[in-house]
Enzyme design. Structure first.
Site, PDB file in Angstrom:
ATOM      1  N   HIS A  52      34.900 -72.169 131.990  1.00  0.00           N
ATOM      2  CA  HIS A  52      33.863 -73.159 132.292  1.00  0.00           C
ATOM      3  C   HIS A  52      33.172 -73.583 131.005  1.00  0.00           C
ATOM      4  O   HIS A  52      32.225 -72.970 130.543  1.00  0.00           O
ATOM      5  CB  HIS A  52      32.839 -72.582 133.273  1.00  0.00           C
ATOM      6  CG  HIS A  52      31.821 -73.583 133.728  1.00  0.00           C
ATOM      7  ND1 HIS A  52      30.993 -73.369 134.788  1.00  0.00           N
ATOM      8  CD2 HIS A  52      31.491 -74.827 133.265  1.00  0.00           C
ATOM      9  CE1 HIS A  52      30.184 -74.409 134.966  1.00  0.00           C
ATOM     10  NE2 HIS A  52      30.486 -75.305 134.025  1.00  0.00           N
ATOM     11  N   HIS A 242      20.065 -69.703 128.989  1.00  0.00           N
ATOM     12  CA  HIS A 242      20.141 -69.918 130.441  1.00  0.00           C
ATOM     13  C   HIS A 242      19.542 -68.783 131.249  1.00  0.00           C
ATOM     14  O   HIS A 242      19.042 -69.012 132.361  1.00  0.00           O
ATOM     15  CB  HIS A 242      21.607 -70.111 130.865  1.00  0.00           C
ATOM     16  CG  HIS A 242      22.137 -71.482 130.596  1.00  0.00           C
ATOM     17  ND1 HIS A 242      22.542 -71.889 129.353  1.00  0.00           N
ATOM     18  CD2 HIS A 242      22.329 -72.543 131.430  1.00  0.00           C
ATOM     19  CE1 HIS A 242      22.965 -73.139 129.410  1.00  0.00           C
ATOM     20  NE2 HIS A 242      22.841 -73.559 130.661  1.00  0.00           N
ATOM     21  N   ASP A 265      29.843 -72.661 129.179  1.00  0.00           N
ATOM     22  CA  ASP A 265      29.299 -73.945 129.646  1.00  0.00           C
ATOM     23  C   ASP A 265      28.967 -74.856 128.469  1.00  0.00           C
ATOM     24  O   ASP A 265      28.040 -75.664 128.529  1.00  0.00           O
ATOM     25  CB  ASP A 265      28.061 -73.721 130.527  1.00  0.00           C
ATOM     26  CG  ASP A 265      27.750 -74.910 131.428  1.00  0.00           C
ATOM     27  OD1 ASP A 265      28.628 -75.781 131.589  1.00  0.00           O
ATOM     28  OD2 ASP A 265      26.629 -74.981 131.970  1.00  0.00           O
ATOM     29  N   ALA A 300      20.967 -78.573 129.726  1.00  0.00           N
ATOM     30  CA  ALA A 300      22.201 -79.337 129.961  1.00  0.00           C
ATOM     31  C   ALA A 300      23.353 -78.661 129.245  1.00  0.00           C
ATOM     32  O   ALA A 300      23.648 -78.955 128.089  1.00  0.00           O
ATOM     33  CB  ALA A 300      22.025 -80.776 129.470  1.00  0.00           C
TER      34      ALA A 300
END
Length: 373
Positions: A52, A242, A265, A300
């Site tokens: 991911h 995060h 990510d 983001a």
């Protein structure tokens, strides 16, 4: 080739001092010693598997070009990530179709990370928990759309992200559970809805805690439902942005290192200077390892590669190195069904080997048997 004197990571999560033999592109149980690497003082770990991430070095997977995927694969390999399953974002079907066609035609160079799948993150998500996804392209779950994209990709889509509270989501999960790994993502689902999704066939959670209701004592939400679903794996972004380190440590107590998958990510800004970038048509600002929407400041994606996430987890969060490697190599390879070739250092698998010193700096990288760093 023989690698000697290293502390070698084993599938059970332990490190043991043993020799590694490599013949051609594969790890073997024995072999010629025509080339010798003395890895005294080093850990030998499998090449990491990132299932991911969106981009790096100025490119995004959704650029849909061979140039973009090649640049991303080169950067990842140089950072010890030797198998990649990059993620899309919520975009029109025709754009996702271009990405899928590109993935189907991509062939990695022999010194580059191998493209082993696609993570279709969106468009079947919740607008309320869209995060850094473009709401203009969010769609109701659509089995036909998934299958059209899967055909174009040549079967490369290995993860399909979905908000289970959306109309038709549980039905889609039930229908597709044998065709792709279904991941609960970008969702407002409560415990009961998430539990129904897992009972129907979902077996994965996208970036646990992020873009979903919080875990609380009377409303455990997706986190609690995932804990109660024994076969479910959960992603953690251990970039230091995060998730608070305490949450990462608590997650290991809840799920154990068999069920956690580290992901980066990362976005196009990873490996680039601070500045302004784009993700799925949305404006992003990056400073250090923090990436946020310019309009609103929401997180983001990340600006951290997976190897750096491993370092953060070990050095700043107190996660044992053996567990961190398991979560960044073994578990992601198992999650998307490529553990027969990637994710560990057992005979018969690709010779994807990363030698780390005591400070977890990379000393050597072998990509399918070729020394690239």
């Amino acid at each position: 080739m023989k690698i000697q004197n290293a502390r070698v990571f084993s599938e059970n999560g332990a490190f043991e001092e043993r020799d590694l033999f490599i013949t051609g592109s594969y790890i073997t149980s024995s072999g010629a010693e025509d080339e010798l690497i003395d890895a005294q003082g080093c850990y030998a770990i499998p090449g990491l598997v990132d299932i991911h991430f969106h981009g790096c070095v100025g490119y995004d997977f959704c650029d849909g070009t061979i140039e973009a995927v090649s640049a991303m694969a080169d950067y990842q390999a140089g950072n010890g990530v030797l198998a990649i399953c990059p993620a899309t974002v919520t975009l029109p079907e025709e754009t996702l179709a271009r990405v899928c066609r590109c993935a189907a035609s991509f062939r990695a160079a022999d010194d580059s990370a191998e493209l082993v799948g696609i993570n279709l993150e969106g468009p079947f998500i919740s607008e309320e928990k869209k995060g850094a996804q473009n709401p203009a392209y969010i769609r109701k779950p659509d089995t036909g759309m998934f299958r059209r994209l899967q055909t174009l990709s040549g079967g490369m889509i290995r993860l399909l992200d979905i908000a289970p509270e959306q109309e038709g989501a549980i039905e889609l999960i039930s229908e597709l559970k044998g065709e792709v790994v279904l991941s609960v993502a970008h969702t407002t689902a409560d415990y009961d809805t998430a539990a129904r999704a897992f009972a129907a066939g979902a077996s994965h959670v996208t970036h646990l805690f992020n873009a979903m209701p919080p875990f609380s004592h009377r409303s455990p939400g997706v986190v609690g439902a995932a804990f109660d679903a024994p076969g479910c794996r959960v992603e953690l972004i251990a970039d230091g942005v995060h998730l608070h380190p305490s949450v990462v440590r608590a997650s290991f107590c809840m799920f154990g290192d068999d069920r956690i998958v580290f992901v980066s990510d990362s976005i196009a800004a990873t490996g680039m200077p601070d500045g302004d970038y784009e993700l799925g048509g949305l404006a992003i600002r990056v400073k250090g390892n923090r990436s946020v929407l310019r309009d609103g400041g929401a997180i983001a994606g990340s600006a951290t590669n997976l190897m750096q996430c491993v370092r953060v987890a070990v050095k700043e969060m107190g996660i044992p190195l053996s567990s961190a490697v398991k979560c960044a190599a073994v578990n992601p390879a198992k999650a998307i069904g490529v553990f027969d070739r990637y994710g560990s250092l057992e005979a018969g698998k690709y010779a994807n080997v990363v030698l780390l010193d005591e400070a977890l700096n990379i000393r050597h990288i072998l990509c399918r048997g070729k020394i690239i760093g």
